[in-house]
Design an enzyme around this catalytic site. Structure first.
Site, PDB file in Angstrom:
ATOM      1  N   ASP A  82       0.830  -1.196   0.000  1.00 54.32           N
ATOM      2  CA  ASP A  82       0.000   0.000   0.000  1.00 54.32           C
ATOM      3  C   ASP A  82       0.874   1.260   0.000  1.00 54.32           C
ATOM      4  OD1 ASP A  82      -2.388   1.396   0.055  1.00 54.32           O
ATOM      5  OD2 ASP A  82      -2.688   1.172   2.222  1.00 54.32           O
ATOM      6  N   HIS A 131      -4.816   3.182  -6.855  1.00 54.16           N
ATOM      7  CA  HIS A 131      -5.954   3.002  -5.943  1.00 54.16           C
ATOM      8  C   HIS A 131      -7.287   2.936  -6.686  1.00 54.16           C
ATOM      9  CE1 HIS A 131      -3.405   3.350  -2.408  1.00 54.16           C
ATOM     10  NE2 HIS A 131      -4.437   2.944  -1.702  1.00 54.16           N
ATOM     11  N   HIS A 178      -7.486  -0.534  -7.914  1.00 54.52           N
ATOM     12  CA  HIS A 178      -7.813  -1.358  -6.736  1.00 54.52           C
ATOM     13  C   HIS A 178      -9.318  -1.303  -6.458  1.00 54.52           C
ATOM     14  CE1 HIS A 178      -9.098  -1.286  -2.534  1.00 54.52           C
ATOM     15  NE2 HIS A 178      -8.266  -2.296  -2.350  1.00 54.52           N
ATOM     16  N   HIS A 219      -6.253  -5.281   0.739  1.00 56.94           N
ATOM     17  CA  HIS A 219      -5.994  -3.945   0.187  1.00 56.94           C
ATOM     18  C   HIS A 219      -4.549  -3.750  -0.308  1.00 56.94           C
ATOM     19  CE1 HIS A 219      -6.627   0.391  -0.224  1.00 56.94           C
ATOM     20  NE2 HIS A 219      -5.423   0.526   0.277  1.00 56.94           N
TER      21      HIS A 219
HETATM   22 ZN   LIG Z   1      -4.298   2.273   0.221  1.00 54.21          ZN
END
Ligand SMILES: [Zn+2]
Length: 364
Positions: free
Chosen positions: A171, A255, A258, A271
Protein backbone atom coordinates in the site's frame (compact mmCIF):
# COMPACT_ATOMS: atom_id res chain seq x y z
CA UNK A 1 -3.95 25.93 -3.43
CA UNK A 2 -1.29 23.75 -1.92
CA UNK A 3 -2.64 22.01 1.16
CA UNK A 4 -0.74 19.88 3.65
CA UNK A 5 -2.57 18.02 6.40
CA UNK A 6 -1.25 15.93 9.25
CA UNK A 7 -2.14 14.21 12.48
CA UNK A 8 -1.50 16.59 15.39
CA UNK A 9 0.74 14.08 17.11
CA UNK A 10 2.49 10.90 16.06
CA UNK A 11 3.97 8.74 18.82
CA UNK A 12 6.04 5.65 18.06
CA UNK A 13 8.14 3.51 20.36
CA UNK A 14 8.38 0.34 22.38
CA UNK A 15 5.81 0.37 25.14
CA UNK A 16 3.97 3.38 23.72
CA UNK A 17 0.68 1.64 24.41
CA UNK A 18 1.29 2.01 28.15
CA UNK A 19 1.68 5.76 27.70
CA UNK A 20 -1.57 6.20 25.77
CA UNK A 21 -3.30 7.86 28.74
CA UNK A 22 -0.76 10.63 29.09
CA UNK A 23 -0.95 11.39 25.35
CA UNK A 24 -4.71 11.86 25.38
CA UNK A 25 -4.76 13.88 28.57
CA UNK A 26 -6.20 17.23 27.57
CA UNK A 27 -7.81 15.81 24.42
CA UNK A 28 -10.61 13.76 25.98
CA UNK A 29 -11.80 12.51 29.35
CA UNK A 30 -14.33 9.75 28.43
CA UNK A 31 -13.22 7.30 25.79
CA UNK A 32 -15.27 5.14 23.45
CA UNK A 33 -12.95 2.28 22.52
CA UNK A 34 -13.78 0.35 19.37
CA UNK A 35 -12.22 -2.35 17.27
CA UNK A 36 -12.25 -6.02 16.45
CA UNK A 37 -12.27 -8.69 19.11
CA UNK A 38 -8.66 -9.80 18.73
CA UNK A 39 -6.92 -6.38 18.96
CA UNK A 40 -9.06 -5.38 21.93
CA UNK A 41 -8.09 -8.60 23.65
CA UNK A 42 -4.45 -8.03 22.73
CA UNK A 43 -4.07 -4.52 24.17
CA UNK A 44 -7.38 -3.74 25.88
CA UNK A 45 -6.17 -4.33 29.43
CA UNK A 46 -3.04 -2.23 28.92
CA UNK A 47 -5.11 0.57 27.39
CA UNK A 48 -7.52 0.46 30.31
CA UNK A 49 -4.65 0.59 32.82
CA UNK A 50 -3.02 3.46 31.00
CA UNK A 51 -6.28 5.43 30.81
CA UNK A 52 -7.00 4.80 34.46
CA UNK A 53 -3.58 6.07 35.46
CA UNK A 54 -4.24 9.24 33.47
CA UNK A 55 -7.76 9.60 34.97
CA UNK A 56 -9.46 9.10 31.60
CA UNK A 57 -12.77 7.26 31.99
CA UNK A 58 -14.01 4.54 29.68
CA UNK A 59 -17.42 5.39 28.23
CA UNK A 60 -17.84 2.07 26.41
CA UNK A 61 -15.89 -0.67 24.67
CA UNK A 62 -17.20 -2.27 21.47
CA UNK A 63 -15.07 -5.12 20.14
CA UNK A 64 -17.43 -6.22 17.37
CA UNK A 65 -16.33 -3.88 14.57
CA UNK A 66 -15.63 -5.93 11.45
CA UNK A 67 -16.49 -3.55 8.59
CA UNK A 68 -16.45 0.20 8.03
CA UNK A 69 -20.05 0.45 6.84
CA UNK A 70 -22.71 3.07 7.59
CA UNK A 71 -24.84 0.73 9.75
CA UNK A 72 -21.78 -0.06 11.93
CA UNK A 73 -20.85 3.61 12.21
CA UNK A 74 -24.41 4.68 13.08
CA UNK A 75 -24.71 2.05 15.81
CA UNK A 76 -21.40 3.18 17.37
CA UNK A 77 -22.44 6.84 17.22
CA UNK A 78 -25.53 5.90 19.25
CA UNK A 79 -23.35 3.98 21.72
CA UNK A 80 -21.03 6.98 22.06
CA UNK A 81 -23.93 9.40 22.58
CA UNK A 82 -25.63 7.18 25.14
CA UNK A 83 -22.42 6.86 27.16
CA UNK A 84 -21.33 10.51 26.73
CA UNK A 85 -18.01 9.72 25.08
CA UNK A 86 -15.86 12.76 24.33
CA UNK A 87 -13.01 10.94 22.57
CA UNK A 88 -12.95 7.89 20.31
CA UNK A 89 -10.10 5.38 20.23
CA UNK A 90 -9.96 3.19 17.12
CA UNK A 91 -7.90 0.12 18.03
CA UNK A 92 -6.75 -2.43 15.46
CA UNK A 93 -6.44 -2.46 11.69
CA UNK A 94 -7.71 -0.21 8.89
CA UNK A 95 -11.35 -1.01 9.54
CA UNK A 96 -11.13 -0.04 13.21
CA UNK A 97 -9.33 3.24 12.67
CA UNK A 98 -11.52 4.21 9.70
CA UNK A 99 -14.63 3.44 11.72
CA UNK A 100 -13.19 5.32 14.70
CA UNK A 101 -12.63 8.44 12.61
CA UNK A 102 -16.15 8.29 11.15
CA UNK A 103 -17.77 7.81 14.57
CA UNK A 104 -15.71 10.63 16.12
CA UNK A 105 -16.61 12.96 13.27
CA UNK A 106 -20.32 12.28 13.71
CA UNK A 107 -20.03 12.72 17.47
CA UNK A 108 -17.97 15.89 16.92
CA UNK A 109 -15.24 14.68 19.30
CA UNK A 110 -11.47 14.03 18.88
CA UNK A 111 -10.14 10.69 17.74
CA UNK A 112 -6.96 8.68 18.32
CA UNK A 113 -5.79 5.83 16.08
CA UNK A 114 -4.06 2.97 17.86
CA UNK A 115 -3.01 0.44 15.23
CA UNK A 116 -2.14 -3.09 16.31
CA UNK A 117 -0.84 -4.15 12.90
CA UNK A 118 0.78 -2.53 9.90
CA UNK A 119 -1.27 -3.73 6.93
CA UNK A 120 -2.62 -0.27 6.05
CA UNK A 121 -1.82 3.42 6.37
CA UNK A 122 -5.30 4.57 7.33
CA UNK A 123 -4.39 5.73 10.86
CA UNK A 124 -3.25 9.32 10.32
CA UNK A 125 -5.47 10.50 7.47
CA UNK A 126 -8.56 12.70 7.62
CA UNK A 127 -10.72 10.23 5.72
CA UNK A 128 -12.39 6.85 5.99
CA UNK A 129 -12.99 4.30 3.29
CA UNK A 130 -16.60 3.21 3.48
CA UNK A 131 -17.66 -0.17 2.14
CA UNK A 132 -21.04 -1.74 1.44
CA UNK A 133 -22.17 -4.76 3.45
CA UNK A 134 -20.92 -6.86 0.50
CA UNK A 135 -17.44 -5.35 0.96
CA UNK A 136 -17.57 -3.30 -2.24
CA UNK A 137 -15.87 0.10 -2.13
CA UNK A 138 -18.61 2.68 -1.62
CA UNK A 139 -16.89 6.03 -1.10
CA UNK A 140 -14.28 8.07 0.76
CA UNK A 141 -15.63 10.06 3.65
CA UNK A 142 -13.58 13.22 4.25
CA UNK A 143 -13.17 15.13 7.51
CA UNK A 144 -12.04 18.70 8.19
CA UNK A 145 -9.17 17.52 10.39
CA UNK A 146 -6.83 14.59 10.93
CA UNK A 147 -6.80 12.37 14.02
CA UNK A 148 -5.46 14.10 17.12
CA UNK A 149 -3.14 11.22 17.91
CA UNK A 150 -1.62 8.23 16.15
CA UNK A 151 0.10 5.91 18.59
CA UNK A 152 2.29 3.13 17.22
CA UNK A 153 3.83 0.56 19.53
CA UNK A 154 6.29 -1.49 17.42
CA UNK A 155 6.27 -4.35 19.94
CA UNK A 156 2.52 -4.66 19.47
CA UNK A 157 2.66 -4.40 15.68
CA UNK A 158 5.42 -7.01 15.59
CA UNK A 159 3.13 -9.60 17.22
CA UNK A 160 0.97 -9.58 14.07
CA UNK A 161 2.01 -11.89 11.22
CA UNK A 162 4.95 -10.45 9.24
CA UNK A 163 2.92 -10.62 6.05
CA UNK A 164 0.62 -7.87 7.41
CA UNK A 165 3.52 -5.44 7.24
CA UNK A 166 4.33 -6.72 3.74
CA UNK A 167 0.78 -5.80 2.72
CA UNK A 168 1.30 -2.38 4.31
CA UNK A 169 4.44 -1.98 2.25
CA UNK A 170 2.42 -2.76 -0.88
CA UNK A 171 0.00 0.00 0.00
CA UNK A 172 2.79 2.41 0.96
CA UNK A 173 4.67 1.75 -2.26
CA UNK A 174 1.71 3.19 -4.16
CA UNK A 175 1.90 6.51 -2.29
CA UNK A 176 4.91 7.94 -4.09
CA UNK A 177 3.97 6.43 -7.45
CA UNK A 178 0.54 8.05 -7.31
CA UNK A 179 1.94 11.28 -5.83
CA UNK A 180 4.26 11.65 -8.81
CA UNK A 181 1.29 11.30 -11.17
CA UNK A 182 -0.56 14.02 -9.26
CA UNK A 183 2.43 16.35 -9.41
CA UNK A 184 2.63 15.83 -13.18
CA UNK A 185 -1.08 16.55 -13.75
CA UNK A 186 -1.64 20.29 -13.14
CA UNK A 187 -5.33 19.85 -12.29
CA UNK A 188 -4.91 16.80 -10.07
CA UNK A 189 -6.39 17.19 -6.60
CA UNK A 190 -5.08 15.52 -3.45
CA UNK A 191 -7.35 13.91 -0.89
CA UNK A 192 -7.40 17.33 0.78
CA UNK A 193 -8.59 18.77 -2.55
CA UNK A 194 -5.38 20.76 -2.95
CA UNK A 195 -2.10 20.64 -4.84
CA UNK A 196 0.93 18.78 -3.47
CA UNK A 197 3.42 20.69 -1.34
CA UNK A 198 7.12 19.93 -1.71
CA UNK A 199 6.87 18.35 1.76
CA UNK A 200 4.32 15.78 0.57
CA UNK A 201 6.50 14.89 -2.41
CA UNK A 202 9.63 14.55 -0.31
CA UNK A 203 7.89 12.36 2.25
CA UNK A 204 6.83 10.14 -0.65
CA UNK A 205 10.39 9.86 -1.95
CA UNK A 206 11.70 9.09 1.54
CA UNK A 207 9.00 6.47 2.02
CA UNK A 208 9.79 4.73 -1.28
CA UNK A 209 13.52 4.74 -0.56
CA UNK A 210 12.94 3.24 2.88
CA UNK A 211 10.69 0.52 1.48
CA UNK A 212 13.08 -0.51 -1.27
CA UNK A 213 16.20 -0.30 0.91
CA UNK A 214 14.99 -1.66 4.24
CA UNK A 215 11.70 -3.40 3.46
CA UNK A 216 13.05 -6.87 2.93
CA UNK A 217 15.28 -6.80 6.05
CA UNK A 218 12.37 -5.55 8.11
CA UNK A 219 10.25 -8.39 6.78
CA UNK A 220 12.89 -10.95 7.72
CA UNK A 221 13.21 -9.46 11.21
CA UNK A 222 9.45 -9.43 11.65
CA UNK A 223 9.32 -13.08 10.60
CA UNK A 224 11.36 -13.72 13.76
CA UNK A 225 9.18 -11.28 15.75
CA UNK A 226 12.12 -8.92 16.20
CA UNK A 227 11.80 -5.16 16.55
CA UNK A 228 14.91 -3.69 14.93
CA UNK A 229 15.72 -0.22 13.60
CA UNK A 230 14.82 -1.61 10.13
CA UNK A 231 11.41 -2.62 11.42
CA UNK A 232 10.86 0.71 13.15
CA UNK A 233 11.83 2.56 9.98
CA UNK A 234 9.35 0.55 7.92
CA UNK A 235 6.56 1.05 10.45
CA UNK A 236 7.13 4.81 10.33
CA UNK A 237 7.28 4.71 6.53
CA UNK A 238 3.92 3.01 6.33
CA UNK A 239 2.09 4.61 9.23
CA UNK A 240 3.36 8.18 8.87
CA UNK A 241 5.24 8.90 5.63
CA UNK A 242 3.02 7.06 3.16
CA UNK A 243 -0.10 8.32 4.85
CA UNK A 244 0.93 11.99 4.77
CA UNK A 245 2.15 11.64 1.18
CA UNK A 246 -0.97 9.90 -0.09
CA UNK A 247 -3.29 12.37 1.57
CA UNK A 248 -1.51 15.60 0.74
CA UNK A 249 -0.24 14.66 -2.74
CA UNK A 250 -3.11 12.52 -3.96
CA UNK A 251 -4.09 9.15 -5.35
CA UNK A 252 -4.15 8.24 -9.02
CA UNK A 253 -4.49 5.03 -11.03
CA UNK A 254 -3.27 2.38 -8.57
CA UNK A 255 -5.95 3.00 -5.94
CA UNK A 256 -8.65 3.60 -8.56
CA UNK A 257 -7.87 0.24 -10.18
CA UNK A 258 -7.81 -1.36 -6.74
CA UNK A 259 -11.27 0.06 -6.10
CA UNK A 260 -12.45 -1.22 -9.49
CA UNK A 261 -11.19 -4.72 -8.70
CA UNK A 262 -13.21 -4.84 -5.47
CA UNK A 263 -16.34 -4.95 -7.65
CA UNK A 264 -15.62 -8.27 -9.32
CA UNK A 265 -15.96 -11.84 -8.10
CA UNK A 266 -13.13 -13.97 -6.84
CA UNK A 267 -10.71 -11.31 -5.55
CA UNK A 268 -9.23 -12.70 -2.35
CA UNK A 269 -6.21 -10.41 -1.94
CA UNK A 270 -6.39 -7.68 0.69
CA UNK A 271 -5.99 -3.94 0.19
CA UNK A 272 -2.18 -3.77 0.22
CA UNK A 273 -1.69 -6.80 -2.01
CA UNK A 274 -4.16 -5.51 -4.56
CA UNK A 275 -2.68 -2.02 -4.52
CA UNK A 276 0.84 -3.43 -5.00
CA UNK A 277 -0.26 -5.23 -8.16
CA UNK A 278 -2.05 -2.08 -9.32
CA UNK A 279 1.20 -0.09 -8.96
CA UNK A 280 2.59 -2.18 -11.80
CA UNK A 281 -0.55 -1.53 -13.84
CA UNK A 282 -0.18 2.22 -13.28
CA UNK A 283 3.48 2.11 -14.28
CA UNK A 284 2.52 0.36 -17.52
CA UNK A 285 -0.19 2.98 -18.19
CA UNK A 286 2.44 5.66 -17.61
CA UNK A 287 4.68 4.13 -20.24
CA UNK A 288 7.53 3.80 -17.72
CA UNK A 289 10.72 2.12 -18.88
CA UNK A 290 10.54 -1.67 -18.49
CA UNK A 291 13.99 -1.63 -16.90
CA UNK A 292 12.59 0.66 -14.18
CA UNK A 293 9.59 -1.58 -13.53
CA UNK A 294 11.50 -4.87 -13.32
CA UNK A 295 13.42 -4.06 -10.09
CA UNK A 296 10.14 -3.11 -8.46
CA UNK A 297 8.65 -6.43 -9.51
CA UNK A 298 11.72 -8.20 -8.13
CA UNK A 299 11.22 -6.42 -4.80
CA UNK A 300 7.54 -7.34 -4.72
CA UNK A 301 8.34 -10.94 -5.62
CA UNK A 302 10.98 -11.20 -2.89
CA UNK A 303 8.46 -10.00 -0.32
CA UNK A 304 5.77 -12.33 -1.61
CA UNK A 305 3.55 -9.54 -2.92
CA UNK A 306 1.33 -10.56 -5.84
CA UNK A 307 2.48 -9.77 -9.37
CA UNK A 308 -0.09 -11.89 -11.23
CA UNK A 309 -3.88 -12.08 -11.29
CA UNK A 310 -3.71 -15.67 -10.10
CA UNK A 311 -2.10 -14.47 -6.88
CA UNK A 312 -5.01 -12.07 -6.32
CA UNK A 313 -7.62 -14.83 -6.19
CA UNK A 314 -9.85 -16.64 -8.63
CA UNK A 315 -10.55 -13.83 -11.04
CA UNK A 316 -12.53 -14.46 -14.21
CA UNK A 317 -10.85 -12.27 -16.83
CA UNK A 318 -14.24 -11.81 -18.48
CA UNK A 319 -15.12 -9.61 -15.51
CA UNK A 320 -12.11 -7.34 -15.96
CA UNK A 321 -13.99 -4.88 -18.21
CA UNK A 322 -16.32 -4.20 -15.26
CA UNK A 323 -13.35 -3.53 -12.97
CA UNK A 324 -11.76 -1.28 -15.62
CA UNK A 325 -15.01 0.63 -16.05
CA UNK A 326 -15.34 1.16 -12.28
CA UNK A 327 -11.67 2.20 -12.06
CA UNK A 328 -12.45 5.10 -14.39
CA UNK A 329 -15.45 6.27 -12.32
CA UNK A 330 -15.20 10.09 -12.28
CA UNK A 331 -15.83 9.97 -8.50
CA UNK A 332 -12.52 8.11 -8.11
CA UNK A 333 -8.91 9.23 -8.60
CA UNK A 334 -8.17 8.10 -12.18
CA UNK A 335 -8.58 11.71 -13.35
CA UNK A 336 -5.38 12.56 -11.45
CA UNK A 337 -3.31 10.73 -14.07
CA UNK A 338 -1.27 12.99 -16.35
CA UNK A 339 -3.00 11.55 -19.43
CA UNK A 340 -6.62 10.59 -20.00
CA UNK A 341 -7.05 6.92 -19.10
CA UNK A 342 -9.93 4.93 -20.59
CA UNK A 343 -11.42 1.62 -19.38
CA UNK A 344 -9.94 -0.10 -22.42
CA UNK A 345 -6.45 1.09 -21.48
CA UNK A 346 -6.92 -0.10 -17.88
CA UNK A 347 -8.20 -3.49 -19.02
CA UNK A 348 -5.22 -4.12 -21.26
CA UNK A 349 -2.70 -2.81 -18.74
CA UNK A 350 -4.07 -5.19 -16.06
CA UNK A 351 -3.58 -8.14 -18.41
CA UNK A 352 -0.15 -6.86 -19.46
CA UNK A 353 0.96 -6.59 -15.82
CA UNK A 354 -0.33 -10.12 -15.23
CA UNK A 355 1.47 -11.44 -18.29
CA UNK A 356 4.69 -9.77 -17.21
CA UNK A 357 4.31 -11.14 -13.68
CA UNK A 358 3.85 -14.66 -15.03
CA UNK A 359 6.98 -14.31 -17.13
CA UNK A 360 8.82 -13.02 -14.06
CA UNK A 361 7.75 -16.06 -12.03
CA UNK A 362 8.78 -18.41 -14.82
CA UNK A 363 12.27 -16.93 -14.94
CA UNK A 364 12.87 -16.63 -11.14
ZN1 LIG B 1 -4.30 2.27 0.22
Amino acid sequence: MKIFGSTSRYVQGRGAIDELGQHITGIGTRALILGQEFPIKLVGKRIEASLEAAKVEIAAIDSSVTMSTYPTIDALVELGKKNKANIVLGVGGGVAVDTGKAVAHKLQVPVASIPTQCATNADASALSVIYTEKHEWLEYLFYPKNPDLVLVDPEVLATAPAKFTVWGMGDALAANVEAKACVAQPNAASLLNGRPTAAASWLGDLCENNLLQYGYRAYRDLSKKLVTPFVERIFESIKLLSSLCAESAGLAAAHAIHNGLTFIQGVEANHGELVAFCVNVQKILENQKPEDIEPLMAWQHKLGLPITLEELGKIDVKELPTAAEKACDPKDSMGNMPIRITPGMVHDAILAADNWGQEFHDSH
